[in-house]
Scaffold this motif. Sequence first.
Motif, PDB file in Angstrom:
ATOM      1  N   VAL A  49      -9.280  14.550 -39.970  1.00  0.00           N
ATOM      2  CA  VAL A  49     -10.704  14.853 -40.107  1.00  0.00           C
ATOM      3  C   VAL A  49     -11.288  15.069 -38.722  1.00  0.00           C
ATOM      4  O   VAL A  49     -10.914  14.371 -37.787  1.00  0.00           O
ATOM      5  CB  VAL A  49     -11.469  13.672 -40.776  1.00  0.00           C
ATOM      6  CG1 VAL A  49     -12.901  14.075 -41.124  1.00  0.00           C
ATOM      7  CG2 VAL A  49     -10.759  13.198 -42.020  1.00  0.00           C
ATOM      8  N   ARG A  50     -12.189  16.039 -38.619  1.00  0.00           N
ATOM      9  CA  ARG A  50     -12.892  16.259 -37.340  1.00  0.00           C
ATOM     10  C   ARG A  50     -14.269  16.839 -37.633  1.00  0.00           C
ATOM     11  O   ARG A  50     -14.539  17.336 -38.728  1.00  0.00           O
ATOM     12  CB  ARG A  50     -12.092  17.166 -36.386  1.00  0.00           C
ATOM     13  CG  ARG A  50     -12.111  18.619 -36.664  1.00  0.00           C
ATOM     14  CD  ARG A  50     -11.298  19.042 -37.833  1.00  0.00           C
ATOM     15  NE  ARG A  50      -9.858  19.057 -37.628  1.00  0.00           N
ATOM     16  CZ  ARG A  50      -8.980  18.955 -38.613  1.00  0.00           C
ATOM     17  NH1 ARG A  50      -9.378  18.839 -39.874  1.00  0.00           N
ATOM     18  NH2 ARG A  50      -7.688  19.017 -38.385  1.00  0.00           N
ATOM     19  N   THR A  51     -15.139  16.775 -36.610  1.00  0.00           N
ATOM     20  CA  THR A  51     -16.500  17.314 -36.735  1.00  0.00           C
ATOM     21  C   THR A  51     -16.496  18.799 -36.396  1.00  0.00           C
ATOM     22  O   THR A  51     -15.871  19.195 -35.414  1.00  0.00           O
ATOM     23  CB  THR A  51     -17.423  16.602 -35.716  1.00  0.00           C
ATOM     24  OG1 THR A  51     -17.217  15.206 -35.821  1.00  0.00           O
ATOM     25  CG2 THR A  51     -18.875  16.958 -35.929  1.00  0.00           C
ATOM     26  N   CYS A  52     -17.172  19.594 -37.193  1.00  0.00           N
ATOM     27  CA  CYS A  52     -17.369  21.015 -36.848  1.00  0.00           C
ATOM     28  C   CYS A  52     -18.810  21.407 -37.151  1.00  0.00           C
ATOM     29  O   CYS A  52     -19.488  20.749 -37.946  1.00  0.00           O
ATOM     30  CB  CYS A  52     -16.414  21.918 -37.640  1.00  0.00           C
ATOM     31  SG  CYS A  52     -14.691  21.761 -37.124  1.00  0.00           S
ATOM     32  N   GLY A  53     -19.268  22.464 -36.514  1.00  0.00           N
ATOM     33  CA  GLY A  53     -20.635  22.951 -36.730  1.00  0.00           C
ATOM     34  C   GLY A  53     -20.656  23.915 -37.912  1.00  0.00           C
ATOM     35  O   GLY A  53     -19.943  24.913 -37.907  1.00  0.00           O
ATOM     36  N   PHE A  54     -21.486  23.590 -38.920  1.00  0.00           N
ATOM     37  CA  PHE A  54     -21.643  24.488 -40.079  1.00  0.00           C
ATOM     38  C   PHE A  54     -22.450  25.702 -39.634  1.00  0.00           C
ATOM     39  O   PHE A  54     -23.538  25.558 -39.075  1.00  0.00           O
ATOM     40  CB  PHE A  54     -22.347  23.730 -41.207  1.00  0.00           C
ATOM     41  CG  PHE A  54     -22.762  24.580 -42.371  1.00  0.00           C
ATOM     42  CD1 PHE A  54     -21.861  25.417 -43.009  1.00  0.00           C
ATOM     43  CD2 PHE A  54     -24.069  24.541 -42.859  1.00  0.00           C
ATOM     44  CE1 PHE A  54     -22.236  26.204 -44.093  1.00  0.00           C
ATOM     45  CE2 PHE A  54     -24.458  25.316 -43.943  1.00  0.00           C
ATOM     46  CZ  PHE A  54     -23.538  26.149 -44.561  1.00  0.00           C
ATOM     47  N   PHE A  89     -17.366  28.262 -40.430  1.00  0.00           N
ATOM     48  CA  PHE A  89     -17.426  27.651 -39.098  1.00  0.00           C
ATOM     49  C   PHE A  89     -16.468  28.410 -38.189  1.00  0.00           C
ATOM     50  O   PHE A  89     -15.669  29.217 -38.669  1.00  0.00           O
ATOM     51  CB  PHE A  89     -17.132  26.142 -39.139  1.00  0.00           C
ATOM     52  CG  PHE A  89     -15.751  25.730 -39.575  1.00  0.00           C
ATOM     53  CD1 PHE A  89     -15.420  25.608 -40.917  1.00  0.00           C
ATOM     54  CD2 PHE A  89     -14.767  25.425 -38.631  1.00  0.00           C
ATOM     55  CE1 PHE A  89     -14.150  25.201 -41.319  1.00  0.00           C
ATOM     56  CE2 PHE A  89     -13.496  25.000 -39.012  1.00  0.00           C
ATOM     57  CZ  PHE A  89     -13.189  24.890 -40.362  1.00  0.00           C
ATOM     58  N   THR A  90     -16.594  28.187 -36.894  1.00  0.00           N
ATOM     59  CA  THR A  90     -15.722  28.914 -35.961  1.00  0.00           C
ATOM     60  C   THR A  90     -14.710  27.954 -35.368  1.00  0.00           C
ATOM     61  O   THR A  90     -14.945  26.739 -35.310  1.00  0.00           O
ATOM     62  CB  THR A  90     -16.537  29.565 -34.833  1.00  0.00           C
ATOM     63  OG1 THR A  90     -17.190  28.537 -34.086  1.00  0.00           O
ATOM     64  CG2 THR A  90     -17.571  30.534 -35.376  1.00  0.00           C
ATOM     65  N   THR A  91     -13.576  28.504 -34.956  1.00  0.00           N
ATOM     66  CA  THR A  91     -12.567  27.650 -34.344  1.00  0.00           C
ATOM     67  C   THR A  91     -11.666  28.468 -33.429  1.00  0.00           C
ATOM     68  O   THR A  91     -11.825  29.681 -33.288  1.00  0.00           O
ATOM     69  CB  THR A  91     -11.758  26.893 -35.421  1.00  0.00           C
ATOM     70  OG1 THR A  91     -11.112  25.772 -34.815  1.00  0.00           O
ATOM     71  CG2 THR A  91     -10.711  27.773 -36.091  1.00  0.00           C
ATOM     72  N   ASP A  92     -10.734  27.751 -32.804  1.00  0.00           N
ATOM     73  CA  ASP A  92      -9.760  28.364 -31.907  1.00  0.00           C
ATOM     74  C   ASP A  92      -8.436  28.384 -32.661  1.00  0.00           C
ATOM     75  O   ASP A  92      -8.008  27.360 -33.203  1.00  0.00           O
ATOM     76  CB  ASP A  92      -9.662  27.493 -30.637  1.00  0.00           C
ATOM     77  CG  ASP A  92      -8.828  28.119 -29.542  1.00  0.00           C
ATOM     78  OD1 ASP A  92      -7.697  28.560 -29.844  1.00  0.00           O
ATOM     79  OD2 ASP A  92      -9.292  28.161 -28.385  1.00  0.00           O
ATOM     80  N   ARG A  94      -5.608  28.259 -31.794  1.00  0.00           N
ATOM     81  CA  ARG A  94      -4.558  27.384 -31.259  1.00  0.00           C
ATOM     82  C   ARG A  94      -4.717  25.942 -31.717  1.00  0.00           C
ATOM     83  O   ARG A  94      -3.896  25.096 -31.389  1.00  0.00           O
ATOM     84  CB  ARG A  94      -4.575  27.462 -29.723  1.00  0.00           C
ATOM     85  CG  ARG A  94      -4.346  28.878 -29.176  1.00  0.00           C
ATOM     86  CD  ARG A  94      -4.634  28.950 -27.681  1.00  0.00           C
ATOM     87  NE  ARG A  94      -6.039  28.647 -27.381  1.00  0.00           N
ATOM     88  CZ  ARG A  94      -6.523  28.445 -26.161  1.00  0.00           C
ATOM     89  NH1 ARG A  94      -5.707  28.518 -25.118  1.00  0.00           N
ATOM     90  NH2 ARG A  94      -7.805  28.178 -25.977  1.00  0.00           N
ATOM     91  N   MET A  95      -5.788  25.639 -32.443  1.00  0.00           N
ATOM     92  CA  MET A  95      -6.024  24.252 -32.869  1.00  0.00           C
ATOM     93  C   MET A  95      -5.205  23.906 -34.111  1.00  0.00           C
ATOM     94  O   MET A  95      -4.859  24.779 -34.916  1.00  0.00           O
ATOM     95  CB  MET A  95      -7.514  24.035 -33.120  1.00  0.00           C
ATOM     96  CG  MET A  95      -8.303  24.007 -31.824  1.00  0.00           C
ATOM     97  SD  MET A  95     -10.067  23.800 -32.096  1.00  0.00           S
ATOM     98  CE  MET A  95     -10.603  23.430 -30.421  1.00  0.00           C
ATOM     99  N   GLU A  96      -4.972  22.606 -34.274  1.00  0.00           N
ATOM    100  CA  GLU A  96      -4.059  22.163 -35.342  1.00  0.00           C
ATOM    101  C   GLU A  96      -4.543  22.489 -36.743  1.00  0.00           C
ATOM    102  O   GLU A  96      -3.746  22.719 -37.647  1.00  0.00           O
ATOM    103  CB  GLU A  96      -3.826  20.650 -35.239  1.00  0.00           C
ATOM    104  CG  GLU A  96      -2.725  20.320 -34.267  1.00  0.00           C
ATOM    105  CD  GLU A  96      -2.374  18.847 -34.265  1.00  0.00           C
ATOM    106  OE1 GLU A  96      -3.030  18.061 -34.992  1.00  0.00           O
ATOM    107  OE2 GLU A  96      -1.443  18.490 -33.528  1.00  0.00           O
ATOM    108  N   LYS A  97      -5.865  22.473 -36.915  1.00  0.00           N
ATOM    109  CA  LYS A  97      -6.367  22.698 -38.280  1.00  0.00           C
ATOM    110  C   LYS A  97      -5.880  24.038 -38.841  1.00  0.00           C
ATOM    111  O   LYS A  97      -5.622  24.161 -40.028  1.00  0.00           O
ATOM    112  CB  LYS A  97      -7.904  22.582 -38.344  1.00  0.00           C
ATOM    113  CG  LYS A  97      -8.650  23.650 -37.594  1.00  0.00           C
ATOM    114  CD  LYS A  97     -10.130  23.465 -37.682  1.00  0.00           C
ATOM    115  CE  LYS A  97     -10.722  22.551 -36.642  1.00  0.00           C
ATOM    116  NZ  LYS A  97     -10.385  22.874 -35.230  1.00  0.00           N
ATOM    117  N   VAL A  98      -5.705  25.030 -37.962  1.00  0.00           N
ATOM    118  CA  VAL A  98      -5.263  26.355 -38.428  1.00  0.00           C
ATOM    119  C   VAL A  98      -3.829  26.266 -38.964  1.00  0.00           C
ATOM    120  O   VAL A  98      -3.497  26.837 -40.008  1.00  0.00           O
ATOM    121  CB  VAL A  98      -5.387  27.403 -37.298  1.00  0.00           C
ATOM    122  CG1 VAL A  98      -4.886  28.762 -37.759  1.00  0.00           C
ATOM    123  CG2 VAL A  98      -6.844  27.504 -36.826  1.00  0.00           C
TER     124      VAL A  98
END
Length: 270
Positions: A49-54, A89-92, A94-98
């Motif tokens: 679990v992690r925080t992300c901006g909606f 939401f946006t992400t990179d 290279r991050m694990e969630k992907v």
Amino acid sequence: MTTTANPASAGPAPWRSLFLEHISKLDEPYMSVATVGRDPHSQRPVPRVRTCGFRGFFGELPLHPLAERQLKEENQLNPRIYESEMLSFTTDVRMEKVEHFEGSDGAIEVVFWVKDVMTQWRLRGKALVIGDEAGKPAEEEARAEILKGLRRRRGEDTRSSKDGDDADWTWEKEVTAYFANHSPIMRGSFKNPPPGRSISEIPDDPNLRLGQLVPDLQDPIARKNFRVVVIRVDEVDQLDLSKPEECRRWKFTSIPTEDGERWEEVELWP
Ligand SMILES: Cc1cc2nc3c(=O)[nH]c(=O)nc-3n(C[C@H](O)[C@H](O)[C@H](O)COP(=O)(O)O)c2cc1C
């Protein structure tokens, strides 16, 4: 790729307006985002679990005035013709969630706690990741899946409107709008060294550094890593704790239909 979204007659989800009203009460709309990963040693499933901006529902991104200006100047502003109940939401990349999405058919749950109205919203579904080059199989599959959840805005159910028509709308412009909505320093974070790796590993690529400013919307390195995650929500759990003597809870479930989906609503014991 042309887009053919669902007609406006498909209608909004029954939880849409209350959810948006509640979210508007948050100072900043952060959500906790849960995914399922695998322990690298034992391979057993592990929650993360992690925080992300909606960033709003896909198709209806609220633009920062500076972003809108830059997009207009660069002729990158999509017409406002779509709406949906797909959270974004946006992400990179290279991050694990992907990686978790790739290994779990996009399994995702997000949760918001809106204290002002004493309500918890949990939204579940399938995460779809876009922002890679058009034509790549995974990108095209994600776009096609998102399209199923997109519909024309109400009252504009024609091929063209004063706001533009379907032919003017492109996936590239939509992803660029999300990138434009980030400040230059936030855009620079997509050129950070690989997230989650040891700082003892110095990147070979000198372009990967902390604290870079990226004014350019098409910066090739930042855009290579930048992604938009779109959630096709299929279940919503709303818990209302506003009256302690009478807590209430509802479950909304999406049922696929010919022109999109219909929502089944059941009140549950809390
Ligand atoms: C307030 C706040 C907002 C954040 N917003 C995002 C976001 O929108 N997208 C994102 O990928 N990470 C965001 N992060 C960072 C994530 O919480 C997390 O550290 C990062 O995504 C790496 O997670 P992962 O390795 O599990 O993919 C945010 C963190 C905080 C504290």
